[in-house]
Design a protein around this motif. Sequence first.
Motif, short mmCIF file in Angstrom:
data_model
loop_
_atom_site.label_atom_id
_atom_site.label_comp_id
_atom_site.label_asym_id
_atom_site.label_seq_id
_atom_site.Cartn_x
_atom_site.Cartn_y
_atom_site.Cartn_z
N ASP A 70 117.05 3.95 101.88
CA ASP A 70 116.77 2.70 102.62
C ASP A 70 116.06 1.65 101.77
N LEU A 71 115.94 1.90 100.47
CA LEU A 71 115.22 0.98 99.59
C LEU A 71 116.18 0.05 98.86
N ASP A 72 115.73 -1.17 98.63
CA ASP A 72 116.49 -2.13 97.82
C ASP A 72 116.02 -2.12 96.36
N SER A 73 114.77 -1.72 96.15
CA SER A 73 114.23 -1.63 94.79
C SER A 73 113.25 -0.47 94.73
N VAL A 74 112.96 -0.04 93.52
CA VAL A 74 112.07 1.11 93.33
C VAL A 74 111.33 0.94 92.01
N ARG A 75 110.13 1.49 91.94
CA ARG A 75 109.34 1.45 90.71
C ARG A 75 109.75 2.61 89.82
N VAL A 76 110.07 2.30 88.58
CA VAL A 76 110.55 3.30 87.62
C VAL A 76 109.60 3.37 86.44
N THR A 77 109.29 4.58 85.99
CA THR A 77 108.48 4.78 84.78
C THR A 77 109.29 5.57 83.77
N VAL A 78 109.42 5.03 82.56
CA VAL A 78 110.09 5.73 81.47
C VAL A 78 109.06 6.62 80.78
N LEU A 79 109.28 7.93 80.80
CA LEU A 79 108.29 8.87 80.29
C LEU A 79 108.13 8.81 78.78
N LYS A 80 109.14 8.31 78.11
CA LYS A 80 109.10 8.23 76.65
C LYS A 80 107.91 7.40 76.16
N ASP A 81 107.64 6.28 76.81
CA ASP A 81 106.56 5.41 76.38
C ASP A 81 105.69 4.93 77.54
N LYS A 82 105.89 5.53 78.74
CA LYS A 82 105.10 5.21 79.93
C LYS A 82 105.26 3.75 80.39
N THR A 83 106.38 3.12 80.03
CA THR A 83 106.66 1.77 80.50
C THR A 83 107.16 1.82 81.94
N SER A 84 106.61 0.94 82.81
CA SER A 84 107.01 0.90 84.21
C SER A 84 107.59 -0.47 84.56
N PHE A 85 108.55 -0.48 85.46
CA PHE A 85 109.16 -1.74 85.90
C PHE A 85 109.84 -1.51 87.24
N ASN A 86 110.10 -2.60 87.95
CA ASN A 86 110.85 -2.54 89.20
C ASN A 86 112.33 -2.68 88.91
N ALA A 87 113.14 -1.89 89.58
CA ALA A 87 114.59 -1.93 89.39
C ALA A 87 115.29 -2.01 90.73
N ASN A 88 116.35 -2.80 90.79
CA ASN A 88 117.20 -2.82 91.98
C ASN A 88 117.95 -1.49 92.06
N ILE A 89 118.18 -1.01 93.28
CA ILE A 89 118.80 0.30 93.43
C ILE A 89 120.06 0.20 94.27
N ASP A 90 121.10 0.89 93.79
CA ASP A 90 122.37 0.96 94.51
C ASP A 90 122.82 2.42 94.49
N ILE A 91 123.03 3.00 95.67
CA ILE A 91 123.39 4.42 95.78
C ILE A 91 124.88 4.54 96.12
N TYR A 92 125.57 5.47 95.44
CA TYR A 92 126.98 5.71 95.72
C TYR A 92 127.28 7.20 95.59
N GLU A 93 128.43 7.60 96.10
CA GLU A 93 128.85 9.00 96.04
C GLU A 93 130.12 9.12 95.20
N ARG A 94 130.21 10.25 94.48
CA ARG A 94 131.41 10.55 93.69
C ARG A 94 131.56 12.05 93.59
N GLU A 95 132.71 12.54 94.01
CA GLU A 95 133.03 13.96 93.96
C GLU A 95 131.96 14.81 94.65
N GLY A 96 131.48 14.32 95.79
CA GLY A 96 130.53 15.07 96.58
C GLY A 96 129.09 15.00 96.09
N GLU A 97 128.84 14.26 95.01
CA GLU A 97 127.49 14.11 94.48
C GLU A 97 127.00 12.69 94.71
N ARG A 98 125.69 12.54 94.85
CA ARG A 98 125.09 11.22 95.06
C ARG A 98 124.44 10.75 93.76
N PHE A 99 124.68 9.46 93.45
CA PHE A 99 124.11 8.85 92.26
C PHE A 99 123.43 7.54 92.65
#
Length: 458
Positions: A256-285
């Motif tokens: 139900d979200l339009d955006s989400v906070r993401v943290t890259v563990l490699k360097d601990k950089t965080s940013f907001n990203a737009n999110i779009d969910i879809y299904e393919r071959e029975g899996e959700r991405f």
Amino acid sequence: MSNKNVVKFKKRFHPNLALFLFLIIILYIIFLAWNILSKNHVSIYEVNTSDISDDAPLYGFIMRQEEVVQTEQAGYVNYYCSEGNRIGKGDVAYTIDADGEVSKMLEEIQKEKDNSESIVQMREVISSFQSSFTMSNYNDVTKLKYDAKNVVFDRNNGSLYSDLKKAMTSSGKDKNFTKVTAEKSGIVAYTMDGYEKTKKEEISTELFDEYGSITRKQLQSEGSIKAGAPVYKLITSNDWSIVVKLDDSYYQALKDLDSVRVTVLKDKTSFNANIDIYEREGERFAILTTSRFMEHYINDRFLQIEFQLKTASGLKIPNSSIMQKDFFTIPKSVVTRGTDGLGVVRQKMDASGKTAHEFTPLSNAMLIDDMYYVSSSVLQEGDILMDSSAGEDYIVSEKKKLSGVYYVNEGYCRFRPVEIQYKNKEYTIVKEQTPYGLAAYDHIVVDPSSLKDDDFIE
């Protein structure tokens, strides 16, 4: 021979004082041990401010608008734009010559330049390599070499080609090399991995199994290359995406979200990203799209990321310390102030059976949202209280539960309500600065199940 009669006498018992004292000491030690072992020991926890994050890391596949540029002729290539920098349409991308003469000339030009300002950057590159290098990633040694070259490029790329042109012209060799300019503007990269043209529709569960086996090809070469060989990669947009596979729990949290906070563990950089969910071959991405920090990860194809969904900051306490307690709730209007502090005027029957009134102090009552929460040890259901403002009596009946802990800073068990923000299997984060609540460094009981209000903690 005369017979001698031997008469034996019984020895008298002489009490041994030392033995007697020793037995008394042993009995006393046994008594103390029994007394200690038979007591219920109360564990105390010091409240502290902390964070809890229970988001499981995910591997994400990076998609960008990237093009691999190929050379139209064979020869030795030299570059004039450092990796990660933007090149404009028409800017010199590289030169190519048949015999490698340009490389020698560039070495002479760079020797004459003052590169002292590059030393700090070079040290940072080496330090970063030392801190992250492992024998399992031995190929990073090659990357170190090109990163070091990149530092020099970064300092000299503004004038390097013009200096080369002057030097080659003065030596009469300006016809021996070809200048190649960029046909588009974008960010330059000098590695490729074969996934540059991967589209959303091609991403599958099997692709995520390859996160640890991606092989990057270094495009900068010291030898001669053939016509049609890749020479550099151009990333033509700042927009980029990270694709992640979702399990059921993440799907429920993100659907139900339009955006989400993401943290890259490699360097601990965080940013907001737009999110779009879809299904393919029975899996959700989920496709996470942003226009920030793209140049930080131009040589990465997979990133380990973390969502900041199951996270909270506040006062950290053990789950076992939280209990539920019932309180009678009464309005503010029935509470008055007497000589013993706040209290209520309660109706009672005297010895002759007549109606009388008595003042009852409200010890440890809590005022929350204009209602007083009073312990059942103070009031009972059916008690009749005077309410002078309403002009009629109030009958005690309503009860509410509060979550709280036993606070023992003063040695006695005092109930303190808590507002729960987040809970995992072991700890709970509760809100700071709540009415009658906790503060950092307060002491609470770890397991209050065998205690009651006003119990003394030794």
